[in-house]
Design an enzyme around this catalytic site. Structure first.
Site: not given
Ligand code: G3I
Length: 358
Positions: A148, A255
């Site tokens: 991220e 995820e």
């Protein structure tokens, strides 16, 4: 005729009934799940072993939990997970080596509490990655190296984290270089969310293109897949996978969960007039979304059963059953979510049968 059908049922059905996601997808890609160490000795252990052949530690290998003080590592939970996987011959995805969340308090500060220099922080990053990747060398086949780093703010490329404010963008390439030096055989992923939203797809693409052109050892991109019954649509999903595959990267869904609520950026309290029951209508919409996504995953898969030699080399669910999901109380405090293939009792939902009936 009935006798023949009976023999067929006798011979065929029990095996299929015993089959898990990993068996249905053996010719396509590994199917993984994010776990904690305690979930490997609890009610979900048998479900994990029946359904999955890849494991991601949900939190145990993040910097804060595994390296809480500069001269102290906490290997207990990470070792327990890796030992379980070695014992049961399960793949392991390491998660993650460099992130702006769950960082330990000591990382960005010197002994006097002042912000460390770029040189000190990069050395700390190198020491951390060398120790963690080195410890599990040969047992962890893939790492989420940087997580991220691209900003949510579409007017800038990189998130203004302490990593960036102290090191500039160099921390990204260094993290990959340190990981590659610690285990040259490990596959190294850049991992991010909302990667299917065209403007973020483009920014992640530009970052990865730039890093690859600089010779940074990146194997693939992790599309986290924190999706919902509202997004992504099939076109956005296909376009995203193809965009990153065009860079020569492997693609993994790292995820996966499908929230039954639309994405909300701000945290808030669940309102009394809001219903957070899992209605038949929501279950059907979720089953339709999972069915559509897995049809695309199979089309893009890398395995021998896939229609073409695609870039998709893994799909990992984030959490095991609806009994516990990180989406409970997030971002809406007091609200239950139902994003996975198994219900709160660990039983397959409609979505599970849509995913395996192909
Ligand atoms: O273990 C401590 C416990 O000792 C303490 O009593 C408790 C209360 O403070 O906190 C516990 O740690 C929590 C940890 O989960 C384990 O439950 C942390 O506070 C909490 O912040 C942490 O949340 C995790 C979150 O990442 C951190 O941002 C979630 O479980 C985890 O599912 C989530 O996963 C992330 C991926 O790593 C990256 N992609 C997004 C995804 C969802 O945010």
């Amino acid at each position: 005729m009935r006798y023949i059908l009976f023999l067929f049922a006798l011979a065929y059905l029990p095996g299929r009934a015993q089959q898990g996601l990993k068996d249905y997808y053996r010719g396509y890609f590994p199917v993984g799940v994010a776990v904690s160490a305690r979930s490997l000795t609890g009610p979900d252990t048998n479900l994990i072993l029946r359904q999955f052949n890849s494991i991601t530690p949900e939190n145990a290998m993040k910097m804060g939990p595994i390296h809480p003080e500069e001269n102290r590592y906490n290997w207990k939970d990470a070792d327990a997970i890796v030992d379980f996987c070695v014992r049961h011959r399960l793949r392991v995805r390491g998660h993650n080596l460099c992130w702006h969340e769950q960082t330990p308090a000591w990382l960005f500060k010197d002994a006097n509490g002042a912000t460390v220099t770029k040189e000190v922080l990069l050395q700390r990053l190198k020491d951390h990655i060398t120790a963690v990747v080195g410890r599990y060398k040969g047992k962890i086949y893939a790492w989420d190296v940087v997580n991220e780093a691209v900003a949510d703010d579409s007017t800038r490329l990189l998130r203004n984290s302490p990593w960036y404010s102290i090191c500039g963008e160099e921390f990204i390439e260094k993290a990959f270089e340190y990981a590659h030096a610690a285990d040259p055989d490990a596959q190294l992923f850049y991992n991010d969310y909302n990667t299917e939203r065209p403007e973020k797809t483009e920014r992640v693409y530009q970052l990865l293109k730039h890093l690859l052109a600089a010779g940074v050892p990146i194997t693939g991109v992790g599309l986290q897949g924190h999706w919902s019954i509202f997004e992504p649509g099939p076109a956005a999903l296909r376009t995203t996978i193809h965009r990153f595959a065009a860079l020569g990267l492997k693609v993994q869904i790292t995820e996966l969960d499908v929230s039954v609520y639309p994405w909300e950026k701000q945290r808030r309290q669940h309102r009394p007039d809001e219903n957070d029951e899992f209605t038949p209508q929501l279950e059907q919409r979720q089953a339709d979304q999972y069915k559509q996504m897995f049809a695309i995953f199979r089309e893009e898969a890398n395995g021998p059963a896939a229609p073409a030699h695609g870039p998709l080399t893994g799909v990992t669910f984030w959490n095991i059953t609806d009994r516990h999901t990180w989406l409970d109380d997030y971002p809406v405090l007091g609200r239950k979510n139902y994003p996975l293939l198994f219900d709160t009792n660990g039983q397959p939902k409609k979505a599970f049968w849509e995913v395996v009936n192909f």
